[in-house]
Design a protein around this motif. Structure first.
Motif, PDB file in Angstrom:
ATOM      1  N   LEU A 187       0.517  26.249 -96.967  1.00 10.18           N
ATOM      2  CA  LEU A 187       0.771  25.906 -95.572  1.00 10.18           C
ATOM      3  C   LEU A 187      -0.098  24.709 -95.207  1.00 10.18           C
ATOM      4  N   HIS A 188       0.518  23.656 -94.718  1.00  9.78           N
ATOM      5  CA  HIS A 188      -0.233  22.515 -94.189  1.00  9.78           C
ATOM      6  C   HIS A 188      -0.216  22.634 -92.671  1.00  9.78           C
ATOM      7  N   THR A 189      -1.368  22.924 -92.094  1.00  9.84           N
ATOM      8  CA  THR A 189      -1.348  23.266 -90.671  1.00  9.84           C
ATOM      9  C   THR A 189      -2.611  22.846 -89.927  1.00  9.84           C
ATOM     10  N   ARG A 190      -2.430  22.436 -88.686  1.00  7.52           N
ATOM     11  CA  ARG A 190      -3.574  22.125 -87.815  1.00  7.52           C
ATOM     12  C   ARG A 190      -3.766  23.223 -86.764  1.00  7.52           C
ATOM     13  N   LEU A 191      -2.839  24.184 -86.728  1.00 10.62           N
ATOM     14  CA  LEU A 191      -2.911  25.234 -85.706  1.00 10.62           C
ATOM     15  C   LEU A 191      -4.229  26.016 -85.703  1.00 10.62           C
ATOM     16  N   PRO A 192      -4.778  26.403 -86.879  1.00 11.50           N
ATOM     17  CA  PRO A 192      -6.030  27.180 -86.836  1.00 11.50           C
ATOM     18  C   PRO A 192      -7.164  26.427 -86.154  1.00 11.50           C
ATOM     19  N   ILE A 193      -7.074  25.111 -86.124  1.00 12.30           N
ATOM     20  CA  ILE A 193      -8.097  24.302 -85.458  1.00 12.30           C
ATOM     21  C   ILE A 193      -7.804  24.161 -83.968  1.00 12.30           C
ATOM     22  N   VAL A 194      -6.557  23.949 -83.618  1.00 12.70           N
ATOM     23  CA  VAL A 194      -6.262  23.654 -82.211  1.00 12.70           C
ATOM     24  C   VAL A 194      -5.990  24.914 -81.392  1.00 12.70           C
ATOM     25  N   ILE A 195      -5.521  25.994 -82.049  1.00 15.12           N
ATOM     26  CA  ILE A 195      -5.382  27.296 -81.395  1.00 15.12           C
ATOM     27  C   ILE A 195      -5.809  28.372 -82.412  1.00 15.12           C
ATOM     28  N   PRO A 196      -7.125  28.624 -82.510  1.00 13.76           N
ATOM     29  CA  PRO A 196      -7.608  29.558 -83.542  1.00 13.76           C
ATOM     30  C   PRO A 196      -6.961  30.941 -83.461  1.00 13.76           C
ATOM     31  N   ALA A 197      -6.534  31.352 -82.281  1.00 14.06           N
ATOM     32  CA  ALA A 197      -5.907  32.666 -82.131  1.00 14.06           C
ATOM     33  C   ALA A 197      -4.622  32.785 -82.953  1.00 14.06           C
ATOM     34  N   ARG A 198      -4.100  31.648 -83.432  1.00 14.19           N
ATOM     35  CA  ARG A 198      -2.888  31.681 -84.261  1.00 14.19           C
ATOM     36  C   ARG A 198      -3.084  32.510 -85.519  1.00 14.19           C
ATOM     37  N   LEU A 199      -4.336  32.576 -86.007  1.00  8.19           N
ATOM     38  CA  LEU A 199      -4.599  33.356 -87.221  1.00  8.19           C
ATOM     39  C   LEU A 199      -4.722  34.825 -86.822  1.00  8.19           C
ATOM     40  N   CYS A 212       2.807  35.723-104.089  1.00 10.70           N
ATOM     41  CA  CYS A 212       2.394  34.372-104.460  1.00 10.70           C
ATOM     42  C   CYS A 212       0.950  34.118-104.029  1.00 10.70           C
ATOM     43  N   ALA A 213       0.298  33.192-104.725  1.00  6.80           N
ATOM     44  CA  ALA A 213      -0.994  32.715-104.237  1.00  6.80           C
ATOM     45  C   ALA A 213      -0.747  31.949-102.941  1.00  6.80           C
ATOM     46  N   ILE A 214      -1.595  32.173-101.943  1.00  6.96           N
ATOM     47  CA  ILE A 214      -1.428  31.474-100.672  1.00  6.96           C
ATOM     48  C   ILE A 214      -2.572  30.470-100.504  1.00  6.96           C
ATOM     49  N   VAL A 215      -2.191  29.238-100.255  1.00  8.54           N
ATOM     50  CA  VAL A 215      -3.166  28.182-100.003  1.00  8.54           C
ATOM     51  C   VAL A 215      -2.918  27.662 -98.595  1.00  8.54           C
ATOM     52  N   MET A 216      -3.973  27.593 -97.814  1.00 16.86           N
ATOM     53  CA  MET A 216      -3.831  27.024 -96.472  1.00 16.86           C
ATOM     54  C   MET A 216      -4.663  25.746 -96.411  1.00 16.86           C
ATOM     55  N   VAL A 217      -3.988  24.637 -96.167  1.00 14.05           N
ATOM     56  CA  VAL A 217      -4.696  23.364 -96.024  1.00 14.05           C
ATOM     57  C   VAL A 217      -4.706  23.028 -94.540  1.00 14.05           C
ATOM     58  N   ILE A 218      -5.885  23.191 -93.935  1.00 16.91           N
ATOM     59  CA  ILE A 218      -5.982  22.892 -92.512  1.00 16.91           C
ATOM     60  C   ILE A 218      -6.263  21.400 -92.336  1.00 16.91           C
ATOM     61  N   HIS A 219      -6.220  20.952 -91.121  1.00 19.08           N
ATOM     62  CA  HIS A 219      -6.437  19.541 -90.828  1.00 19.08           C
ATOM     63  C   HIS A 219      -7.477  19.462 -89.725  1.00 19.08           C
ATOM     64  N   CYS A 220      -8.677  19.033 -90.123  1.00 26.43           N
ATOM     65  CA  CYS A 220      -9.808  18.957 -89.203  1.00 26.43           C
ATOM     66  C   CYS A 220     -10.565  17.674 -89.515  1.00 26.43           C
ATOM     67  N   ASN A 221     -10.841  16.880 -88.497  1.00 27.66           N
ATOM     68  CA  ASN A 221     -11.439  15.568 -88.723  1.00 27.66           C
ATOM     69  C   ASN A 221     -12.906  15.470 -88.337  1.00 27.66           C
TER      70      ASN A 221
END
Ligand SMILES: *Cc1c(COP(=O)(O)O)cnc(C)c1O
Ligand code: SF4
Length: 335
Positions: A187-199, A212-221
């Motif tokens: 999953l390529h996602t910025r949601l965990p950063i902008v709305i942490p409650a999404r997790l 499957c193995a699950i990889v989460m690539v967040i986007h945080c600058n």
């Protein structure tokens, strides 16, 4: 504080309650004085969830989070070399919603929607409506993957794949897990950063049960994007067995110093996330004012290599059309 109230709401309420008015944003941050520097875009308008705004410093016009989302008049300047589709993605879709550029993995766009509009986004001019998988496209997607046995990983991308409901997301997971050759779902996602409650627990439970193995690539600058609440949410995902990685974009005046990059890597690590990529900016029109000379990136990178342990140094890469991988920036150039 407003923070507490905002972050208690469920994520879907937070998503629909995002700030889209420049005047409201400036008023919350007590920054009406910078109004003349701001413009109101006709498309790719201002969008920022309140939980992200709560991490900004009130009264600071140079806040590194604010600068990522506030439309600046400089976006309207036409700069040679900055184009609408810098990666040529519009011509690489074998079937609607699917993007296959790299050998073993495909990008699958399940929504064009994002919770936040980042002003430097390379997909800001992308025509999602013409590229979204329709109901009958699911069969085409499965057929394409099975016809290409070298594919073992599907990357849910967007838009932001976590901006869709759990019900819709889980339906996609069911489909992908049913394709025997796939070993990994990303999953390529910025949601965990902008709305942490999404997790939320339902999501983490479902992901931890995947075959499957699950990889989460967040986007945080920037380190300021990870406050205590965000860190807790990321740690819960890590504890659920998800491999947590981060990609960042090198942005002028936002995260272009050694200190900001070191702080980012260390804050990520504290939250159970490893740095993965540091992208030099894709040359998308409207974002030239965020871009640096490659030499600046190289100098910065040498100092990161000097200061940080190897596992906290992201790979410095540039995306080029017609290359089957993200190309490492040549850090020996000019040295
Ligand atoms: C970035 C990207 C990927 C993933 O690349 P990794 O190096 O595996 O992270 C896959 N497909 C496309 C089209 C991409 O842009
Ligand atoms: S979250 Fe990602 S895809 Fe969405 S606007 Fe920001 S950079 Fe673009």
């Amino acid at each position: 504080m407003i923070n507490h109230l905002i972050t208690q709401k469920n994520w879907q309420t937070q998503l629909s309650d995002a700030i889209t008015s420049v005047d409201e944003l400036l008023s919350i941050l007590q920054l009406q004085s910078v109004r003349s520097q701001v413009y109101i875009p006709k498309y790719f308008e201002l969008r920022v969830p309140r939980a992200f705004v709560a991490k900004m410093v009130v009264g600071d016009a140079n806040d590194p989070l604010l600068k990522q989302v506030l439309p600046d008049k400089q976006e309207q300047e036409v700069v040679i070399g900055y184009v609408a589709d810098p990666l040529g993605e519009n011509s690489q879709n074998p079937t609607k919603g699917l993007l296959h550029k790299y050998q073993s993995r495909v990008l699958l766009t399940i929504t064009g929607a994002c919770a936040i509009h980042c002003r430097y986004c390379f997909r800001q001019h992308f025509d999602y409506s013409a590229n979204m998988p329709t109901a009958d496209a699911q069969a085409d997607i499965i057929a394409y993957i099975t016809a290409n046995p070298q594919i073992n990983e599907v990357i849910l991308s967007g838009g932001d794949p976590l901006s869709v409901s759990n019900r819709r997301l889980f339906a996609w997971l069911d489909i992908l897990e049913g394709i025997a050759q796939l070993t990994t779902i990303r999953l390529h996602t910025r949601l965990p950063i902008v709305i942490p409650a999404r997790l939320d627990n339902d999501l983490l439970d479902r992901l931890s049960q995947s075959r499957c193995a699950i990889v989460m690539v967040i986007h945080c600058n920037h380190a300021n994007e990870i406050d205590t609440l965000t860190a807790e949410a990321l740690q819960r995902a890590w504890s659920a067995g998800i491999t947590m990685l981060n990609q960042a974009v090198l942005l002028k005046g936002i995260n272009d110093s050694t200190a900001t990059q070191v702080a980012l890597s260390e804050r990520l690590f504290g939250a159970g996330v490893l740095p993965y990529y540091l992208h030099v900016l894709d040359k998308v029109s409207g974002a030239a004012h965020f871009d640096h000379d490659e030499q600046v990136a190289i100098e910065l990178y040498w100092s990161l290599l000097t200061v940080l342990p190897g596992y906290l140094v992201p790979k410095l890469v540039r995306e080029l059309t017609n290359r089957p991988f993200k190309v490492p920036v040549d850090i020996y150039k000019h040295r």
